[in-house]
Design an enzyme around this catalytic site. Structure first.
Site, PDB file in Angstrom:
ATOM      1  N   SER A  92      -3.039  -7.900   3.032  1.00 32.94           N
ATOM      2  CA  SER A  92      -3.198  -7.734   4.481  1.00 32.94           C
ATOM      3  C   SER A  92      -3.570  -9.043   5.159  1.00 32.94           C
ATOM      4  CB  SER A  92      -4.280  -6.688   4.768  1.00 32.94           C
ATOM      5  OG  SER A  92      -3.950  -5.479   4.171  1.00 32.94           O
ATOM      6  N   LYS A 120     -17.283  -6.921   7.115  1.00 29.38           N
ATOM      7  CA  LYS A 120     -16.007  -7.615   7.337  1.00 29.38           C
ATOM      8  C   LYS A 120     -15.624  -7.476   8.802  1.00 29.38           C
ATOM      9  CE  LYS A 120     -13.111  -7.265   3.167  1.00 29.38           C
ATOM     10  NZ  LYS A 120     -11.981  -6.505   2.605  1.00 29.38           N
ATOM     11  N   HIS A 153       0.841  -1.206   0.000  1.00 27.27           N
ATOM     12  CA  HIS A 153       0.000   0.000   0.000  1.00 27.27           C
ATOM     13  C   HIS A 153       0.878   1.259   0.000  1.00 27.27           C
ATOM     14  CE1 HIS A 153      -3.063  -2.739   2.208  1.00 27.27           C
ATOM     15  NE2 HIS A 153      -3.483  -2.594   0.956  1.00 27.27           N
ATOM     16  N   ARG A 170      -2.345  -5.996  -8.606  1.00 19.80           N
ATOM     17  CA  ARG A 170      -1.144  -6.808  -8.398  1.00 19.80           C
ATOM     18  C   ARG A 170      -1.026  -7.897  -9.454  1.00 19.80           C
ATOM     19  NH1 ARG A 170      -3.116  -7.860  -2.464  1.00 19.80           N
ATOM     20  NH2 ARG A 170      -4.912  -8.082  -3.817  1.00 19.80           N
TER      21      ARG A 170
HETATM   22  O1  PNS Z   1      -9.108  -2.986   0.379  1.00 17.87           O
HETATM   23  P1  PNS Z   1     -10.435  -3.425  -0.154  1.00 17.87           P
HETATM   24  O2  PNS Z   1     -11.187  -4.196   0.898  1.00 17.87           O
HETATM   25  O3  PNS Z   1     -10.314  -4.159  -1.465  1.00 17.87           O
HETATM   26  O4  PNS Z   1     -11.266  -2.079  -0.470  1.00 17.87           O
HETATM   27  C1  PNS Z   1     -12.588  -2.132  -0.931  1.00 17.87           C
HETATM   28  C2  PNS Z   1     -13.246  -0.743  -0.819  1.00 17.87           C
HETATM   29  C3  PNS Z   1     -13.164  -0.237   0.601  1.00 17.87           C
HETATM   30  C4  PNS Z   1     -12.543   0.233  -1.730  1.00 17.87           C
HETATM   31  C5  PNS Z   1     -14.737  -0.887  -1.255  1.00 17.87           C
HETATM   32  O5  PNS Z   1     -15.354  -1.882  -0.511  1.00 17.87           O
HETATM   33  C6  PNS Z   1     -15.519   0.412  -1.118  1.00 17.87           C
HETATM   34  O6  PNS Z   1     -15.379   1.299  -1.927  1.00 17.87           O
HETATM   35  N1  PNS Z   1     -16.319   0.537  -0.051  1.00 17.87           N
HETATM   36  C7  PNS Z   1     -17.131   1.701   0.214  1.00 17.87           C
HETATM   37  C8  PNS Z   1     -18.605   1.436  -0.123  1.00 17.87           C
HETATM   38  C9  PNS Z   1     -18.866   1.597  -1.618  1.00 17.87           C
HETATM   39  O7  PNS Z   1     -18.755   2.654  -2.191  1.00 17.87           O
HETATM   40  N2  PNS Z   1     -19.202   0.475  -2.249  1.00 17.87           N
HETATM   41  C10 PNS Z   1     -19.476   0.425  -3.678  1.00 17.87           C
HETATM   42  C11 PNS Z   1     -18.207   0.185  -4.462  1.00 17.87           C
HETATM   43  S1  PNS Z   1     -18.597  -0.136  -6.117  1.00 17.87           S
END
Ligand code: PNS
Length: 180
Positions: free
Chosen positions: A131, A44, A20, A93
């Site tokens: 992570s 989660k 990150h 990645r």
């Molecule tokens: O590190 P991650 O878990 O892959 O991140 C995912 C994240 C936090 C970017 C995604 O779950 C998110 O954007 N969450 C906020 C809620 C939202 O906007 N959801 C719709 C995404 S299309």
């Protein structure tokens, strides 16, 4: 004067890894401000609270010009609007990341058509890193030096040591050590 270029770099960051950090550094070269945004995700279960994650990120990006950290609830596109971001940064990645990222990017584009999604590739040495793996290794006492910033390494060790002490109360643990 032209408008500052602001990028939002969202994620769970539970915890923030050197992968990150590598992406944040790359984004900081391209944008005037990079806001690293920790999502509250009630679906989660996380090891660290959003506040703890922000604190670790802030310590890890000290010295990285234009970078800051926040946490947010609700939709990512609303967070982007609030902070005035023109782009969202996501890391790619491997090909396996692509499908989920592609779906998310298209949904976000539908919700906020003027917000760009920029995919950055981390350095090759971090392509296998995530992570979940880091937590798994730390939970079993494995070496995570070089995979996470020093503050994250310390916090992971503390967290898992405390968890082990809960399972084995300290007096019993020291007696067991004496008897070994
Ligand atoms: O590190 P991650 O878990 O892959 O991140 C995912 C994240 C936090 C970017 C995604 O779950 C998110 O954007 N969450 C906020 C809620 C939202 O906007 N959801 C719709 C995404 S299309």
């Amino acid at each position: 004067m032209s408008r500052p270029r602001v990028a939002l770099f969202p994620g769970s960051f539970d915890p923030f890894t050197n992968g990150h950090l590598d992406l944040a550094r790359r984004a900081a070269v391209l944008f005037d401000r990079v806001v690293i945004a920790v999502a509250h995700n009630s679906a989660k279960t996380s090891l660290f609270t959003p506040e703890e994650r922000v604190e670790m990120i802030e310590a890890s990006i000290r010295g990285l010009k234009g970078a800051s950290a926040i946490h947010f609830t609700g939709l990512l596109v609303d967070c982007a609007r609030r902070i005035g971001a023109q782009a969202i940064i996501r890391g790619l990645r491997a090909v396996s990341d692509f499908e989920f990222e592609f779906q998310m990017a298209l949904m976000n584009r539908r919700l906020a058509p003027r917000l760009e999604i920029a995919f950055l590739m981390p350095s090759q040495e971090f392509t296998y890193l995530n992570s979940t793996l880091v937590k798994e290794v730390a939970r079993h006492g494995g070496r995570i030096r070089g995979l996470v910033p020093p503050i994250v390494e310390r916090r992971l060790h503390d967290r898992f040591r405390k968890a082990a002490e809960k399972v084995t109360p300290p007096r019993a643990a020291s007696r067991a050590r004496r008897e070994r």
